[in-house]
Design an enzyme around this catalytic site. Sequence first.
Site, mmCIF file in Angstrom:
data_model
loop_
_atom_site.group_PDB
_atom_site.id
_atom_site.type_symbol
_atom_site.label_atom_id
_atom_site.label_comp_id
_atom_site.label_asym_id
_atom_site.label_seq_id
_atom_site.Cartn_x
_atom_site.Cartn_y
_atom_site.Cartn_z
ATOM 1 N N ASP A 113 -11.907 146.100 -113.044
ATOM 2 C CA ASP A 113 -12.235 145.213 -111.935
ATOM 3 C C ASP A 113 -13.083 145.946 -110.900
ATOM 4 O OD1 ASP A 113 -11.621 142.700 -110.241
ATOM 5 O OD2 ASP A 113 -11.062 144.363 -108.928
ATOM 6 N N TYR A 118 -17.685 146.644 -103.338
ATOM 7 C CA TYR A 118 -17.124 147.982 -103.564
ATOM 8 C C TYR A 118 -18.211 149.046 -103.670
ATOM 9 C CZ TYR A 118 -12.919 145.352 -105.013
ATOM 10 O OH TYR A 118 -11.858 144.505 -105.082
ATOM 11 N N LYS A 147 -17.217 140.559 -108.512
ATOM 12 C CA LYS A 147 -17.060 139.507 -107.503
ATOM 13 C C LYS A 147 -18.332 139.366 -106.678
ATOM 14 C CE LYS A 147 -12.395 141.213 -107.137
ATOM 15 N NZ LYS A 147 -12.716 142.530 -107.682
ATOM 16 N N HIS A 181 -15.624 136.471 -103.967
ATOM 17 C CA HIS A 181 -14.835 137.409 -103.166
ATOM 18 C C HIS A 181 -14.743 136.871 -101.740
ATOM 19 C CE1 HIS A 181 -14.127 142.056 -102.961
ATOM 20 N NE2 HIS A 181 -13.074 141.377 -102.572
#
Length: 195
Positions: A113, A118, A147, A181
């Site tokens: 994931d 990120y 996401k 997200h």
Amino acid sequence: MVSFVNREWFLLYLVLALFTNNSLFIFSTINSSFVFAIETQKHKADRCSETGKKMAEKSEHIIFKENTLMEFVTLNTGAKMPLEGFGVFQVPDPAVCEQAVYDAIKTGYRLIDTAQAYMNEEAVGKAVNRAIADGIAKREELFITTKVWVSNMKTEDTAYESVKTSLAKLGLDYVDLILLHQPMGDYFAAYRGIT
């Protein structure tokens, strides 16, 4: 499997593992980032027992390598998603992220994931592609999630283009699951853009 850059969180999980009679495995301590998995006694028993091996014969379980049992849930699309995965939130260092994901796949994790926010999709992609090249896993055995970030949910086009950018960063032809997200803004348009 969990990755930590904070020693306090690592110690908390270490205490949790010890007080719950679980096994703790440390895979990496690169740059003070701890990557480990806590295996419960039930999972250990299932993994090691004949019962666990027999469960692998069912369609919802697959043994990827000796003594590694992975359980799945079937999504409404028919895709099989592993019930356990490895996430890379707060692993911004590319070298640490790449090695952690590679080690996770080598250990038996098949769900990885990541997210646009990120900032580590490239490192994840390098690890995934290296694991495939090294024969650890085939692409179809892996379940990769990313996401779409809030700033890319303005229109159908911005969402679609952000997914194309994620695929390029990951170095993959497809991802298995795309999530919105923190759905904000025009998330209906974003959803239309990614479907």
